[in-house]
Design an enzyme around this catalytic site. Structure first.
Site, short mmCIF file in Angstrom:
data_model
loop_
_atom_site.label_atom_id
_atom_site.label_comp_id
_atom_site.label_asym_id
_atom_site.label_seq_id
_atom_site.Cartn_x
_atom_site.Cartn_y
_atom_site.Cartn_z
CG HIS A 259 1.05 3.20 -0.77
ND1 HIS A 259 0.74 4.09 -1.78
CD2 HIS A 259 0.38 3.64 0.34
CE1 HIS A 259 -0.07 5.03 -1.32
NE2 HIS A 259 -0.31 4.78 -0.04
CB CYS A 260 5.69 5.06 2.48
SG CYS A 260 6.13 5.60 4.15
N PRO A 261 2.38 5.01 3.80
CG PRO A 261 1.30 3.97 5.58
CD PRO A 261 2.27 3.71 4.49
N GLY B 58 2.52 9.58 2.48
CA GLY B 58 1.33 9.82 1.68
C GLY B 58 1.53 9.62 0.19
#
Length: 476
Positions: free
Chosen positions: A196-198, A201
């Site tokens: 999961h890459c912030p 997003g």
């Protein structure tokens, strides 16, 4: 109108014309419901996601870092095109702003494609599918009793000679396919989950990994490109007016140059790491966990690798893009409403056939109450709720006060004719006939006339009418 009065009030009454073009007909079913606007699946999506443009855009709920990424790229590139490109295109070549513009649009396109797309979310099991799967698991593990806890819910499959475990997701109620994992931030099981890459997003999975890799790779080229030509601009300016005067010309853009300098190493390092993962056909999740590390044993190897770097890169970047499995813009199909069966035993439209046949399939019990002459109301009573409350649906039971129905006498002998009983105005309960449905199946009565077989609903209604007739006769 009162007697002797005028008919004035009657003249004031007018008949309203019935419109024949109305949308509803009086013959329509009263159970018809009003039409409601159907909802799309993204409106009731169980995961923690945000949707825009009627479900076309799908993102995670935590999008603050994504907007920071947009601001950094837009501001840094904007300052470069505004202050550096005019001087560089005049002193060196006009191709510099053209190449910078191509890189910028490619970075923005891959970023938005990664952030706004479905990463490969697996649909959750329906209640029926989850119940069936729970039943299969209980059968496989045996019934748990006495505080016994069943073993972990896993399945084992063999892929290219390597045993791979499939874990059960308690949130999605499914066995996750190989390489899938449940994202705790988005609350979804993602196929070929990478991480999961912030910064984008969104989750990075099977359906958007190639766009994520193109984004970080092109961003690496863009940051290197901007940083290199900003330094070139400063060097050319310092040769003419000196280093300090060159910094005074546009002091606002140099803090962003420092940010670009420190970010270029992390972005280039991230691109190199994912290049290694693609060449070995691994995911970030598998590499962090060491799923295919040689430290676990010599027999532990990556079953998904093709054994060739070029083939692995082509499979990850050039393979066919799988379709979305959640159909987020599809409409929710409402359940077709069915009318419940009536309680008086009459089969109506909408009731299932099993409900109408249940009464016929139920055997008669000896303990079932039957209406006798002792239970009939007294002549002074007018209520019939007492005897009717003891009726049971299904095949009717003949009253015990009429034993002469099971005799060998025909129906013509039991029913008193008008000529034979001229003195009697009413029939006694013993002389009252019973409908054909009340005759026991084993009765040896022989009929010379043809008897029509009635349906179960007709038998029940005739039975109730006959009982009410008996009650009225006895009360008289």
């Amino acid at each position: 109108m009162t007697p002797g009065g005028s008919s004035g009030p009657m003249k004031d009454c007018e008949y309203s014309q019935i419109s024949t073009h109305s949308s509803s007909s009086p013959m329509e079913s009263p159970h018809k419901k009003k039409k409601s606007v159907p909802k799309r699946k993204w409106e009731v999506f169980p995961g923690r996601n945000k949707f825009f443009c009627n479900g076309r855009i799908m993102m995670a709920r935590q999008t603050g870092v994504f907007y920071l990424t947009l601001v950094l790229i837009l501001v840094t590139s904007g300052l470069f095109f505004a202050f550096d490109c005019p001087y560089l295109s005049e002193k060196i070549t006009p191709a510099i702003p053209a190449i910078g513009g191509i890189l910028f649009f490619f970075v923005m396109g891959t970023l938005l494609r990664t952030s706004f797309s479905d990463p490969g979310v697996l649909p959750r099991a329906t209640p029926d599918e989850a119940a069936d799967l729970e039943r299969q698991i209980d059968i496989a593990n045996g019934s748990s009793s006495g505080g016994y806890r069943p073993p972990p819910r896993t399945k084992e499959v063999i892929i290219n000679g390597q045993t791979v475990k499939l874990k059960y997701c308690f949130t999605c109620k499914i066995f996750r396919p190989p390489r899938a994992s449940h994202c705790s931030l988005c609350d979804n099981c993602v196929e070929r989950f990478d991480h999961h890459c912030p910064w984008v997003g969104n989750c990075v999975g099977k359906r958007n990994y190639r766009f994520f890799y193109m984004f970080i790779l092109s961003l690496s080229f863009l940051t290197v490109f901007i940083f290199a030509f900003v330094i070139t601009h400063v060097i050319l300016r310092s040769q003419q007016t000196g280093f300090l005067n060159a910094l005074k010309d546009s002091p606002a853009r140099y803090p962003f140059t420092v940010v670009c300098f420190f970010s270029v190493w992390s972005i280039v390092g991230l691109s190199g790491f994912h290049t290694y993962l693609i060449s070995s056909n691994q995911t970030t999740n598998e590499d962090i966990k060491g799923s295919w590390s040689n430290k676990r044993g010599k027999e532990n190897y990556n079953p998904y690798s093709y054994g060739n770097i070029f083939t692995n890169c082509c499979a990850a970047l050039c393979g066919p893009l799988s379709p979305s499995l959640i159909d987020r813009r599809g409409f929710i199909q409402p359940d077709t409403p069915q009318l419940a069966g009536p309680s008086n035993g009459i089969t109506m439209y909408g009731a299932t056939q099993s409900q109408s046949n249940m009464a016929a399939a139920t055997p008669l019990l000896q303990s079932e109450p039957s209406i006798t002459s002792e239970e009939l109301p007294l002549p002074g009573k007018t209520s019939i709720s007492g005897p009717c409350a003891t009726l049971t649906l299904g095949q009717p039971t003949p009253p015990s006060s009429m034993p002469n129905l099971t005799s060998d006498t025909g129906l013509t002998d039991m029913i008193p004719l008008k000529e034979e009983h001229e003195g009697h105005q009413f029939l006694t309960p013993e002389e009252a006939p019973s409908p054909p449905g009340m005759l026991p199946s084993g009765s040896p009565i022989a009929h010379s006339h043809t008897m029509h077989v009635l349906s179960l609903a007709s038998q029940d209604s005739l039975h109730e009418d006959s009982v009410r007739g008996l009650v009225k006769l006895s009360s008289v």
